[in-house]
Design a protein around this motif. Structure first.
Motif, PDB file in Angstrom:
ATOM      1  N   LEU A   6       5.671  40.415  -5.630  1.00  0.00           N
ATOM      2  CA  LEU A   6       5.706  40.275  -7.089  1.00  0.00           C
ATOM      3  C   LEU A   6       4.335  39.922  -7.671  1.00  0.00           C
ATOM      4  O   LEU A   6       3.903  40.502  -8.659  1.00  0.00           O
ATOM      5  CB  LEU A   6       6.751  39.228  -7.513  1.00  0.00           C
ATOM      6  CG  LEU A   6       6.841  39.026  -9.030  1.00  0.00           C
ATOM      7  CD1 LEU A   6       7.454  40.229  -9.721  1.00  0.00           C
ATOM      8  CD2 LEU A   6       7.624  37.771  -9.386  1.00  0.00           C
ATOM      9  N   LEU A   7       3.636  38.989  -7.019  1.00  0.00           N
ATOM     10  CA  LEU A   7       2.351  38.554  -7.574  1.00  0.00           C
ATOM     11  C   LEU A   7       1.333  39.693  -7.581  1.00  0.00           C
ATOM     12  O   LEU A   7       0.556  39.853  -8.525  1.00  0.00           O
ATOM     13  CB  LEU A   7       1.818  37.322  -6.830  1.00  0.00           C
ATOM     14  CG  LEU A   7       2.672  36.064  -7.030  1.00  0.00           C
ATOM     15  CD1 LEU A   7       2.068  34.883  -6.284  1.00  0.00           C
ATOM     16  CD2 LEU A   7       2.866  35.730  -8.506  1.00  0.00           C
ATOM     17  N   TYR A   8       1.379  40.499  -6.524  1.00  0.00           N
ATOM     18  CA  TYR A   8       0.486  41.661  -6.464  1.00  0.00           C
ATOM     19  C   TYR A   8       0.854  42.649  -7.581  1.00  0.00           C
ATOM     20  O   TYR A   8      -0.010  43.148  -8.302  1.00  0.00           O
ATOM     21  CB  TYR A   8       0.585  42.335  -5.091  1.00  0.00           C
ATOM     22  CG  TYR A   8      -0.289  43.557  -4.968  1.00  0.00           C
ATOM     23  CD1 TYR A   8      -1.674  43.422  -4.879  1.00  0.00           C
ATOM     24  CD2 TYR A   8       0.265  44.835  -4.975  1.00  0.00           C
ATOM     25  CE1 TYR A   8      -2.487  44.548  -4.791  1.00  0.00           C
ATOM     26  CE2 TYR A   8      -0.533  45.965  -4.895  1.00  0.00           C
ATOM     27  CZ  TYR A   8      -1.910  45.820  -4.805  1.00  0.00           C
ATOM     28  OH  TYR A   8      -2.713  46.929  -4.727  1.00  0.00           O
ATOM     29  N   TYR A   9       2.154  42.889  -7.722  1.00  0.00           N
ATOM     30  CA  TYR A   9       2.640  43.792  -8.781  1.00  0.00           C
ATOM     31  C   TYR A   9       2.165  43.306 -10.153  1.00  0.00           C
ATOM     32  O   TYR A   9       1.630  44.080 -10.957  1.00  0.00           O
ATOM     33  CB  TYR A   9       4.172  43.858  -8.737  1.00  0.00           C
ATOM     34  CG  TYR A   9       4.808  44.521  -9.935  1.00  0.00           C
ATOM     35  CD1 TYR A   9       4.896  45.910 -10.028  1.00  0.00           C
ATOM     36  CD2 TYR A   9       5.327  43.753 -10.985  1.00  0.00           C
ATOM     37  CE1 TYR A   9       5.480  46.521 -11.145  1.00  0.00           C
ATOM     38  CE2 TYR A   9       5.906  44.354 -12.095  1.00  0.00           C
ATOM     39  CZ  TYR A   9       5.977  45.734 -12.167  1.00  0.00           C
ATOM     40  OH  TYR A   9       6.555  46.330 -13.264  1.00  0.00           O
ATOM     41  N   LEU A  10       2.325  42.001 -10.418  1.00  0.00           N
ATOM     42  CA  LEU A  10       1.934  41.447 -11.720  1.00  0.00           C
ATOM     43  C   LEU A  10       0.436  41.626 -11.944  1.00  0.00           C
ATOM     44  O   LEU A  10       0.003  41.997 -13.034  1.00  0.00           O
ATOM     45  CB  LEU A  10       2.300  39.959 -11.810  1.00  0.00           C
ATOM     46  CG  LEU A  10       3.803  39.628 -11.854  1.00  0.00           C
ATOM     47  CD1 LEU A  10       4.018  38.117 -11.782  1.00  0.00           C
ATOM     48  CD2 LEU A  10       4.468  40.184 -13.112  1.00  0.00           C
ATOM     49  N   SER A  11      -0.363  41.394 -10.892  1.00  0.00           N
ATOM     50  CA  SER A  11      -1.823  41.494 -11.073  1.00  0.00           C
ATOM     51  C   SER A  11      -2.227  42.951 -11.303  1.00  0.00           C
ATOM     52  O   SER A  11      -3.125  43.235 -12.108  1.00  0.00           O
ATOM     53  CB  SER A  11      -2.568  40.872  -9.894  1.00  0.00           C
ATOM     54  OG  SER A  11      -2.457  41.709  -8.778  1.00  0.00           O
TER      55      SER A  11
END
Ligand code: GRG
Length: 284
Positions: A6-11
């Motif tokens: 998720l964090l990669y997706y958000l970034s």
């Protein structure tokens, strides 16, 4: 989807949105230098970009490539940014800091802060009308999206919630008043962000209705979590009426309800499920 980060997706989504936002703020002439600098300061490095990320996610879910929805997603971020600038003004929340830096009026003065907010609000609509139609978006769907965004930002949306938040007599505030404020001040624009992607994609009414509930529930949960972060028990906060544990419970239930509406999309709704979780697990 077990390897979804998720964090990669958000970034990644933030990068995509930031690149697009930059394109819309190149109005630099000798006379607009000051306000140009203020707009840049307001938009960059920016916050989480949750609203435009939601728009791109629902567009994708409903069969429209995320990049097609970028103009409207950016317009929503412009409106969100305007609301923060005006909310920080001395006549409203009188905030010295925003996102760990001086608030816009502290850095550039009140006059320029008011005008920067006005610029962002008007520019948002210019962007949608000028750049919103692509080969894949029907004009009538763009018009529907613009209408719902305008409604969500206005007196029956964010602005209406802000009026009650700032002008309603404190002694008359009940949990119903707070529900009203949360629904309009915060949840309305988040719900509109969710719906915009689907409307641009021309999604079926059944999907729109499910996403409307999803959007409103995560919007309410988002505000409750914001109240928990603020720990401000004096005015229009949930903390004034409920314990922290009760607030978390309420937010969790709202996210549960939001996710329960996604079953009609099947496994494709995985990202929206994760985004709903993020609303209550986020740390900023
Ligand atoms: C001035 C018409 C007018 C409205 C202002 C939204 C709003 C109404 C005021 C902001 C006050 C506030 C802090 C509300 C809490 C919810 C909220 C909108 C928080 C900030 O949104 P984030 O966390 O911000 O998405 P970032 O920094 O990530 O963009």
């Amino acid at each position: 989807m077990s390897n979804f980060d998720l964090l990669y997706y958000l970034s990644q989504q933030k990068k995509l949105i930031d690149n697009s936002l930059r394109k819309y703020i190149s109005f630099n002439s000798a006379y607009t230098k000051q306000i140009s600098a203020a707009v840049k300061y307001a938009l960059f490095p920016g916050g989480k970009r949750l609203r435009p990320i939601l728009t791109l996610a629902t567009a994708d879910l409903c069969g429209l490539k995320a990049k097609e929805a970028l103009p409207c997603a950016c317009a929503i971020e412009f409106i969100h940014t305007y609301s923060l600038i005006h909310d920080d003004l001395p006549c409203m929340d009188n905030a010295t800091y925003r996102r760990g830096r001086l608030s816009l009026h502290k850095k550039f003065g009140e006059t320029l802060a008011i005008l920067t907010g006005d610029l962002l609000l008007t520019k948002a609509f210019e962007i949608m009308v000028k750049n919103g139609i692509t080969k894949k978006i029907l004009p009538q769907n763009l018009l529907k999206a613009i209408r719902l965004i305008a409604h969500a930002a206005g007196v029956e949306g964010m602005l209406g919630g802000q009026v009650v938040d700032t002008c309603y007599p404190v002694k008359l505030i009940t949990t119903n008043t707070i529900d009203y404020i949360h629904k309009y001040k915060t949840a309305a624009l988040i719900k509109a962000s969710v719906l915009t992607g689907a409307v641009l994609a021309g999604a079926h009414q059944k999907k729109i209705s499910a996403l409307a509930v999803y959007g409103e529930k995560i919007g309410l949960a988002f505000q409750i979590v914001d109240d928990i972060f603020d720990r401000d028990s004096t005015k229009t906060s949930y903390i004034r009426f409920y314990s922290i544990a009760e607030c978390y419970e309420k937010a969790k239930q709202l996210v549960q309800k939001a996710k329960s509406k996604l079953y009609i999309f099947g496994r494709k709704a995985y990202i929206l499920e994760q985004l709903a979780n993020y609303v209550i697990t986020r740390t900023e």
